[in-house]
Design a protein around this motif. Structure first.
Motif, PDB file in Angstrom:
ATOM      1  N   LEU A  47       0.838  -1.195   0.000  1.00 40.39           N
ATOM      2  CA  LEU A  47       0.000   0.000   0.000  1.00 40.39           C
ATOM      3  C   LEU A  47       0.873   1.245   0.000  1.00 40.39           C
ATOM      4  N   LYS A  48       0.407   2.266  -0.676  1.00 41.37           N
ATOM      5  CA  LYS A  48       1.135   3.526  -0.776  1.00 41.37           C
ATOM      6  C   LYS A  48       0.528   4.547   0.178  1.00 41.37           C
ATOM      7  N   ILE A  49       1.369   5.127   1.021  1.00 46.69           N
ATOM      8  CA  ILE A  49       0.935   6.131   1.985  1.00 46.69           C
ATOM      9  C   ILE A  49       1.783   7.395   1.794  1.00 46.69           C
ATOM     10  N   LEU A  50       1.126   8.533   1.751  1.00 43.27           N
ATOM     11  CA  LEU A  50       1.846   9.803   1.675  1.00 43.27           C
ATOM     12  C   LEU A  50       2.071  10.359   3.077  1.00 43.27           C
ATOM     13  N   VAL A  51       3.176  11.058   3.250  1.00 45.54           N
ATOM     14  CA  VAL A  51       3.462  11.770   4.489  1.00 45.54           C
ATOM     15  C   VAL A  51       3.622  13.236   4.097  1.00 45.54           C
ATOM     16  N   ALA A  52       2.650  14.060   4.493  1.00 50.06           N
ATOM     17  CA  ALA A  52       2.587  15.441   4.024  1.00 50.06           C
ATOM     18  C   ALA A  52       2.540  16.405   5.204  1.00 50.06           C
ATOM     19  N   GLY A  53       2.541  17.683   4.878  1.00 54.24           N
ATOM     20  CA  GLY A  53       2.492  18.715   5.908  1.00 54.24           C
ATOM     21  C   GLY A  53       3.342  19.893   5.516  1.00 54.24           C
ATOM     22  N   GLY A  54       3.429  20.850   6.403  1.00 54.74           N
ATOM     23  CA  GLY A  54       4.152  22.079   6.113  1.00 54.74           C
ATOM     24  C   GLY A  54       5.661  21.904   6.121  1.00 54.74           C
ATOM     25  N   PHE A  55       6.332  22.964   5.761  1.00 52.17           N
ATOM     26  CA  PHE A  55       7.789  23.024   5.707  1.00 52.17           C
ATOM     27  C   PHE A  55       8.376  22.843   7.105  1.00 52.17           C
ATOM     28  N   VAL A  80       2.678  -4.506   3.559  1.00 51.64           N
ATOM     29  CA  VAL A  80       3.845  -3.629   3.458  1.00 51.64           C
ATOM     30  C   VAL A  80       3.396  -2.240   3.013  1.00 51.64           C
ATOM     31  N   LEU A  81       3.929  -1.230   3.671  1.00 49.00           N
ATOM     32  CA  LEU A  81       3.626   0.144   3.283  1.00 49.00           C
ATOM     33  C   LEU A  81       4.831   0.766   2.585  1.00 49.00           C
ATOM     34  N   TYR A  82       4.562   1.426   1.461  1.00 48.87           N
ATOM     35  CA  TYR A  82       5.562   2.269   0.817  1.00 48.87           C
ATOM     36  C   TYR A  82       5.235   3.711   1.191  1.00 48.87           C
ATOM     37  N   LEU A 102       2.787  12.322  -6.860  1.00 51.62           N
ATOM     38  CA  LEU A 102       3.009  11.461  -5.695  1.00 51.62           C
ATOM     39  C   LEU A 102       1.710  10.853  -5.179  1.00 51.62           C
ATOM     40  N   ALA A 103       0.599  11.566  -5.335  1.00 50.80           N
ATOM     41  CA  ALA A 103      -0.684  11.115  -4.782  1.00 50.80           C
ATOM     42  C   ALA A 103      -1.330   9.999  -5.596  1.00 50.80           C
ATOM     43  N   GLN A 104      -0.878   9.782  -6.829  1.00 50.72           N
ATOM     44  CA  GLN A 104      -1.502   8.757  -7.664  1.00 50.72           C
ATOM     45  C   GLN A 104      -1.339   7.381  -7.029  1.00 50.72           C
ATOM     46  N   GLY A 105      -2.456   6.699  -6.829  1.00 48.92           N
ATOM     47  CA  GLY A 105      -2.441   5.346  -6.285  1.00 48.92           C
ATOM     48  C   GLY A 105      -2.291   5.258  -4.781  1.00 48.92           C
ATOM     49  N   ALA A 106      -2.325   6.398  -4.087  1.00 53.08           N
ATOM     50  CA  ALA A 106      -2.149   6.369  -2.632  1.00 53.08           C
ATOM     51  C   ALA A 106      -3.421   5.885  -1.945  1.00 53.08           C
ATOM     52  N   GLU A 128      -5.951   1.838   8.921  1.00 51.47           N
ATOM     53  CA  GLU A 128      -7.250   1.398   9.426  1.00 51.47           C
ATOM     54  C   GLU A 128      -8.362   2.361   9.031  1.00 51.47           C
ATOM     55  N   HIS A 129      -8.057   3.673   9.066  1.00 51.38           N
ATOM     56  CA  HIS A 129      -9.053   4.670   8.662  1.00 51.38           C
ATOM     57  C   HIS A 129      -9.396   4.520   7.184  1.00 51.38           C
ATOM     58  N   ALA A 130      -8.368   4.324   6.352  1.00 53.23           N
ATOM     59  CA  ALA A 130      -8.603   4.192   4.909  1.00 53.23           C
ATOM     60  C   ALA A 130      -9.383   2.922   4.591  1.00 53.23           C
ATOM     61  N   LEU A 131      -9.014   1.812   5.239  1.00 49.96           N
ATOM     62  CA  LEU A 131      -9.705   0.555   4.971  1.00 49.96           C
ATOM     63  C   LEU A 131     -11.136   0.572   5.491  1.00 49.96           C
ATOM     64  N   ALA A 132     -11.394   1.362   6.528  1.00 50.66           N
ATOM     65  CA  ALA A 132     -12.756   1.463   7.053  1.00 50.66           C
ATOM     66  C   ALA A 132     -13.699   2.099   6.036  1.00 50.66           C
ATOM     67  N   ARG A 133     -13.137   2.846   5.092  1.00 51.12           N
ATOM     68  CA  ARG A 133     -13.968   3.469   4.059  1.00 51.12           C
ATOM     69  C   ARG A 133     -14.210   2.553   2.872  1.00 51.12           C
ATOM     70  N   VAL A 134     -13.565   1.394   2.895  1.00 47.42           N
ATOM     71  CA  VAL A 134     -13.773   0.402   1.838  1.00 47.42           C
ATOM     72  C   VAL A 134     -14.790  -0.610   2.346  1.00 47.42           C
TER      73      VAL A 134
END
Length: 201
Positions: free
Chosen positions: A18-26, A84-86, A103-107, A186-192
């Motif tokens: 699974l692909k997970i992004l890690v985002a936020g401010g500078f 496994v998480l990427y 980067l967000a494609q497929g996340a 878990e939050h993402a899978l709960a929406r599936v």
């Protein structure tokens, strides 16, 4: 003749990736979080901050920062034998936001790291994932010397929907960062709408 299971006859588990992004401010700790949990040497695309970038890089509250991510961070963590998480850390500066769509494609989902000293810096990331309906969790990186606020106060300041997970974390600590990633999955899978196993073991 009955055959018992043996280590030779047991097929290796093919993990789900699974692909997970890690985002936020500078300067919020994205590179640190990816590095803290990655079981491989993380890929980093950091460059030194220069005088040329000073007019556009807001260093208030993070005056000691000397480098910045210019493309992405990449790491990998195995949560279970079959999962496994990427991890893809996004650049935090406005001038590199054009990379986010790629980067967000497929996340499956995203972590939005927040710093209470610069809370407004994560508004853009929250808005980005809300608009694109990408599940996300907000993780407040508890920097030394930063004020700690009740969850309800932070949630109200960010105008988060009630179902969005909000956690306090230390991006330097592997266990703390792993807990954040588990919450996102878990939050993402709960929406599936399908049966699933709990992520935690």
């Amino acid at each position: 003749m009955a055959f018992g299971r043996s280590s030779r006859s047991r097929r290796p588990v093919e993990p789900v990736t699974l692909k997970i992004l890690v985002a936020g401010g500078f300067g919020v700790g994205k590179t640190t979080l990816v590095g803290a949990v990655s079981e491989i040497r993380p890929l980093r695309t950091e460059e030194r901050l220069t005088e040329a970038g000073r007019p556009v890089d807001d260093l208030d509250g993070i005056e000691g920062k000397t480098t910045t991510t210019v493309a992405m961070d990449f790491g990998r963590i195995t949560l279970r034998e079959d999962l496994v998480l990427y991890l893809f850390g996004t650049p935090g500066q406005d001038r590199f936001w054009f990379l986010w769509d790629e980067l967000a494609q497929g996340a499956l989902g995203a972590v939005v790291l927040a710093d209470t000293r610069r809370l407004a810096d994560c508004f853009a990331a929250v808005d980005y994932f809300e608009r694109r309906e990408i599940p996300f969790a907000v993780a407040v990186n508890c920097f030394e010397g930063a004020d700690l606020f009740p969850e309800a106060t932070v949630r109200a300041a960010l105008d988060l929907d009630p179902q969005v997970p909000l956690l306090m974390c230390d991006a330097r600590d592997r266990a703390s960062a792993r807990d954040v990633l588990v919450a996102v999955v878990e939050h993402a899978l709960a929406r599936v709408d399908r049966p699933r196993e709990p992520v935690t073991t």
